[in-house]
Scaffold this motif. Structure first.
Motif, PDB file in Angstrom:
ATOM      1  N   VAL A  79      23.319-102.579  70.458  1.00  0.00           N
ATOM      2  CA  VAL A  79      23.228-101.461  71.401  1.00  0.00           C
ATOM      3  C   VAL A  79      23.569-100.151  70.695  1.00  0.00           C
ATOM      4  O   VAL A  79      22.988 -99.105  70.973  1.00  0.00           O
ATOM      5  CB  VAL A  79      24.165-101.693  72.611  1.00  0.00           C
ATOM      6  CG1 VAL A  79      24.128-100.502  73.552  1.00  0.00           C
ATOM      7  CG2 VAL A  79      23.759-102.961  73.352  1.00  0.00           C
ATOM      8  N   PHE A  80      24.529-100.192  69.760  1.00  0.00           N
ATOM      9  CA  PHE A  80      24.835 -99.029  68.928  1.00  0.00           C
ATOM     10  C   PHE A  80      23.570 -98.543  68.226  1.00  0.00           C
ATOM     11  O   PHE A  80      23.269 -97.346  68.201  1.00  0.00           O
ATOM     12  CB  PHE A  80      25.904 -99.416  67.904  1.00  0.00           C
ATOM     13  CG  PHE A  80      26.279 -98.321  66.936  1.00  0.00           C
ATOM     14  CD1 PHE A  80      27.151 -97.324  67.316  1.00  0.00           C
ATOM     15  CD2 PHE A  80      25.774 -98.315  65.642  1.00  0.00           C
ATOM     16  CE1 PHE A  80      27.514 -96.317  66.415  1.00  0.00           C
ATOM     17  CE2 PHE A  80      26.124 -97.325  64.741  1.00  0.00           C
ATOM     18  CZ  PHE A  80      27.000 -96.327  65.138  1.00  0.00           C
ATOM     19  N   ALA A  81      22.798 -99.470  67.673  1.00  0.00           N
ATOM     20  CA  ALA A  81      21.549 -99.109  67.003  1.00  0.00           C
ATOM     21  C   ALA A  81      20.517 -98.590  67.997  1.00  0.00           C
ATOM     22  O   ALA A  81      19.787 -97.634  67.714  1.00  0.00           O
ATOM     23  CB  ALA A  81      20.992-100.321  66.251  1.00  0.00           C
ATOM     24  N   VAL A  82      20.444 -99.184  69.192  1.00  0.00           N
ATOM     25  CA  VAL A  82      19.498 -98.738  70.215  1.00  0.00           C
ATOM     26  C   VAL A  82      19.745 -97.278  70.572  1.00  0.00           C
ATOM     27  O   VAL A  82      18.814 -96.483  70.756  1.00  0.00           O
ATOM     28  CB  VAL A  82      19.597 -99.637  71.468  1.00  0.00           C
ATOM     29  CG1 VAL A  82      18.886 -98.998  72.649  1.00  0.00           C
ATOM     30  CG2 VAL A  82      19.002-101.005  71.180  1.00  0.00           C
ATOM     31  N   GLY A  83      21.026 -96.897  70.663  1.00  0.00           N
ATOM     32  CA  GLY A  83      21.352 -95.514  70.968  1.00  0.00           C
ATOM     33  C   GLY A  83      20.785 -94.560  69.937  1.00  0.00           C
ATOM     34  O   GLY A  83      20.367 -93.442  70.261  1.00  0.00           O
ATOM     35  N   LEU A 140      21.873 -98.212  79.000  1.00  0.00           N
ATOM     36  CA  LEU A 140      21.470 -96.923  79.574  1.00  0.00           C
ATOM     37  C   LEU A 140      22.435 -95.812  79.173  1.00  0.00           C
ATOM     38  O   LEU A 140      22.014 -94.697  78.846  1.00  0.00           O
ATOM     39  CB  LEU A 140      21.390 -97.031  81.102  1.00  0.00           C
ATOM     40  CG  LEU A 140      20.251 -97.892  81.653  1.00  0.00           C
ATOM     41  CD1 LEU A 140      20.353 -97.997  83.176  1.00  0.00           C
ATOM     42  CD2 LEU A 140      18.894 -97.312  81.252  1.00  0.00           C
ATOM     43  N   ALA A 141      23.728 -96.112  79.194  1.00  0.00           N
ATOM     44  CA  ALA A 141      24.722 -95.106  78.800  1.00  0.00           C
ATOM     45  C   ALA A 141      24.557 -94.737  77.339  1.00  0.00           C
ATOM     46  O   ALA A 141      24.644 -93.555  76.957  1.00  0.00           O
ATOM     47  CB  ALA A 141      26.136 -95.632  79.062  1.00  0.00           C
ATOM     48  N   ARG A 142      24.312 -95.732  76.507  1.00  0.00           N
ATOM     49  CA  ARG A 142      24.168 -95.445  75.077  1.00  0.00           C
ATOM     50  C   ARG A 142      22.869 -94.688  74.798  1.00  0.00           C
ATOM     51  O   ARG A 142      22.801 -93.866  73.882  1.00  0.00           O
ATOM     52  CB  ARG A 142      24.210 -96.752  74.295  1.00  0.00           C
ATOM     53  CG  ARG A 142      24.548 -96.561  72.828  1.00  0.00           C
ATOM     54  CD  ARG A 142      25.879 -95.875  72.631  1.00  0.00           C
ATOM     55  NE  ARG A 142      26.159 -95.652  71.208  1.00  0.00           N
ATOM     56  CZ  ARG A 142      27.153 -94.936  70.758  1.00  0.00           C
ATOM     57  NH1 ARG A 142      27.971 -94.340  71.596  1.00  0.00           N
ATOM     58  NH2 ARG A 142      27.349 -94.774  69.461  1.00  0.00           N
ATOM     59  N   LEU A 143      21.827 -94.961  75.560  1.00  0.00           N
ATOM     60  CA  LEU A 143      20.590 -94.192  75.419  1.00  0.00           C
ATOM     61  C   LEU A 143      20.826 -92.725  75.770  1.00  0.00           C
ATOM     62  O   LEU A 143      20.319 -91.817  75.096  1.00  0.00           O
ATOM     63  CB  LEU A 143      19.499 -94.782  76.309  1.00  0.00           C
ATOM     64  CG  LEU A 143      18.951 -96.156  75.904  1.00  0.00           C
ATOM     65  CD1 LEU A 143      17.940 -96.648  76.932  1.00  0.00           C
ATOM     66  CD2 LEU A 143      18.319 -96.117  74.522  1.00  0.00           C
ATOM     67  N   LEU A 144      21.600 -92.490  76.816  1.00  0.00           N
ATOM     68  CA  LEU A 144      21.932 -91.122  77.208  1.00  0.00           C
ATOM     69  C   LEU A 144      22.727 -90.428  76.108  1.00  0.00           C
ATOM     70  O   LEU A 144      22.473 -89.257  75.774  1.00  0.00           O
ATOM     71  CB  LEU A 144      22.743 -91.155  78.505  1.00  0.00           C
ATOM     72  CG  LEU A 144      22.879 -89.848  79.294  1.00  0.00           C
ATOM     73  CD1 LEU A 144      21.517 -89.370  79.786  1.00  0.00           C
ATOM     74  CD2 LEU A 144      23.824 -90.051  80.471  1.00  0.00           C
ATOM     75  N   GLN A 145      23.666 -91.137  75.519  1.00  0.00           N
ATOM     76  CA  GLN A 145      24.448 -90.565  74.433  1.00  0.00           C
ATOM     77  C   GLN A 145      23.593 -90.337  73.185  1.00  0.00           C
ATOM     78  O   GLN A 145      23.796 -89.363  72.458  1.00  0.00           O
ATOM     79  CB  GLN A 145      25.633 -91.467  74.104  1.00  0.00           C
ATOM     80  CG  GLN A 145      26.703 -91.476  75.190  1.00  0.00           C
ATOM     81  CD  GLN A 145      27.948 -92.228  74.767  1.00  0.00           C
ATOM     82  OE1 GLN A 145      27.862 -93.270  74.120  1.00  0.00           O
ATOM     83  NE2 GLN A 145      29.104 -91.706  75.136  1.00  0.00           N
TER      84      GLN A 145
END
Length: 448
Positions: A79-83, A140-145
């Protein structure tokens, strides 16, 4: 015969950023620097704390398996990478906003998006409570960030360097990472304080949420500080036969008019993206996974070395103002090409060995962190500067930086630890070649 009717003309549009800002109260370059750097502290605290705290909260969002206890950590780092893959979108759209409506408005937007993302992570129930919706909300939160971070770098870089007096662009550029690194240091301090105050069990259970809630509250402070900064960019104007109209940039003008500069940004940053996240965020975790190093000691090592890293940023930036950007960048990329494998091999289950590796790596890395923003700003004219920097930079960081923690963990999990150093050395060599072919920009006037 009627007298000729007067023709209403639009108000003259400023023909340069300097003229457009002339009507404003003269601003202090130092105040501009502080406003950008303090907001940067909050922004990068929120971004960096995710990977630092992942080992504590990963099991709340992803169930483990009996065969492999690294599954939750791998999923959380995924998820870190997805962000990171939202960062090119942020670099493009928020960079375009910065070129069209000014750097200040873009900087206000990025810090709001980051704070909202942190709040969502801090308040999302666990997988046991809401099932698959927990990882969905985390993504979703990480995408926003990621969207926020993609725009933050380009808007802050252009804002800082455009605020710099002549001959000090490298020095001002260095404070972009002073803010980012203080954000990292703040993240380490908050996590360490919670570990000391509540213990590792409580940290894994519930105290990790405080890390993100603190970040969301701090974002409000950063927003208020940036509100009182002064704008550094207005659209230039172009004249027609009888009117002066605003020359609005198109979103992809930078690709059409400056393709070589875009490729220069990719080459400049591909090794640095992976090395920066490896050294600033992931090295304690790397030591734990490879040697069983105590994480609490690892955070102390990171705190000491980050304080050193912060202190040398202005020095490296000033050196680039005096001797040029290329020599400083060549020391960075050439040094890592030769030394990254020996440095990683020297990491052991020892406080001293990890500290030495971090200090050596940070000394080399300062050649990039202190000068890269100045170099990139110096490559583009003002009307397409933020977009021209933001998109190629964010794509490069997404591909090589966002995947670094996951890829390194994946290699370790498969007993391929030796390949970590080889991979980083190859990236450094590619950057070295690109930097050697780059033109020197420290002596030129900032393009209008």
């Amino acid at each position: 015969m009627e007298p000729p009717k007067s023709v209403a003309r639009p108000e003259p549009v400023p023909t340069s950023p300097a003229e457009g800002l002339a009507a404003q109260k003269p601003f202090s370059s130092r105040r501009q620097l502080i406003a950008a750097a303090v907001g940067n502290v909050v922004e990068w605290y929120d971004w960096a704390v995710y990977s630092m705290a992942a080992v504590f909260f990963s099991a709340h969002f992803f169930p483990s398996t009996s065969e492999n206890s690294l599954v939750p950590l791998l999923a959380t780092l995924g998820v870190f990478a997805v962000g990171f893959f939202m960062r090119p979108i942020g670099g493009l759209f928020i960079g375009y906003l910065a070129d069209l409506h000014g750097r200040k408005r873009a900087l206000s937007l990025t810090i709001v998006l980051m704070g909202v993302g942190s709040l969502v992570i801090g308040l999302t129930p666990s997988y046991e409570s809401i099932g698959v919706f927990a990882p969905i909300l985390l993504v979703l939160a990480r995408l926003l960030q990621g969207l926020s971070t993609g725009g933050e770098y380009t808007a802050a870089a252009t804002f800082m360097v455009e605020s710099a007096p002549n001959g000090k662009r490298g020095f001002y550029s260095s404070f972009l990472y002073v803010g980012a690194l203080i954000g990292n240091l703040l993240a380490i301090a908050v996590i360490s304080a919670l570990l000391f105050g509540f213990g590792e069990d409580a940290m894994r259970d519930w105290a990790w949420r405080l890390v993100f809630i603190f970040g969301s509250v701090a974002s409000i402070v950063g927003f208020l500080i940036r509100k009182y900064a002064h704008e550094t960019h207005v659209l230039e104007a172009e004249s027609t036969s009888d009117l002066t109209v605003t020359a609005r940039p198109r979103m992809f003008d930078f690709l059409r008019s400056h393709p070589r500069e875009c490729l220069t940004i990719v080459g400049l940053n591909l090794a640095a993206a992976a090395l920066y996240y490896m050294w600033t965020s992931f090295l304690p975790t790397y030591a734990k996974l490879t040697t069983g190093f105590d994480l609490s000691q690892g955070y102390l090592v990171s705190a000491i070395s980050l304080a050193y890293f912060i202190a040398i940023q202005p020095i490296a930036g000033s050196i680039s103002d005096r001797f040029g950007r290329k020599p400083v960048l060549i020391v960075f990329s050439g040094g890592f090409t030769l030394a990254v494998i020996p440095m990683l091999n020297f990491v052991g289950n020892s406080f001293v060995s990890l500290l030495v590796v971090q200090l050596l790596g940070f000394t080399l890395l300062a050649g990039w962190t202190a000068t890269s923003a100045a170099v990139m700003v110096e490559l583009f004219p003002a009307r397409i500067r933020a977009t021209g920097i933001g998109f190629p930079y964010a794509v490069t960081v997404a591909v090589f930086g966002g995947t670094a923690p996951y890829f390194v963990t994946w290699l370790i999990d498969r007993d391929l630890t030796t390949w970590v150093g080889i991979y980083l050395a190859v990236l450094a060599l590619v950057s070295l070649i690109c930097i050697a072919c780059m033109k020197e920009t420290s002596r030129i006037e900032l393009p209008k």
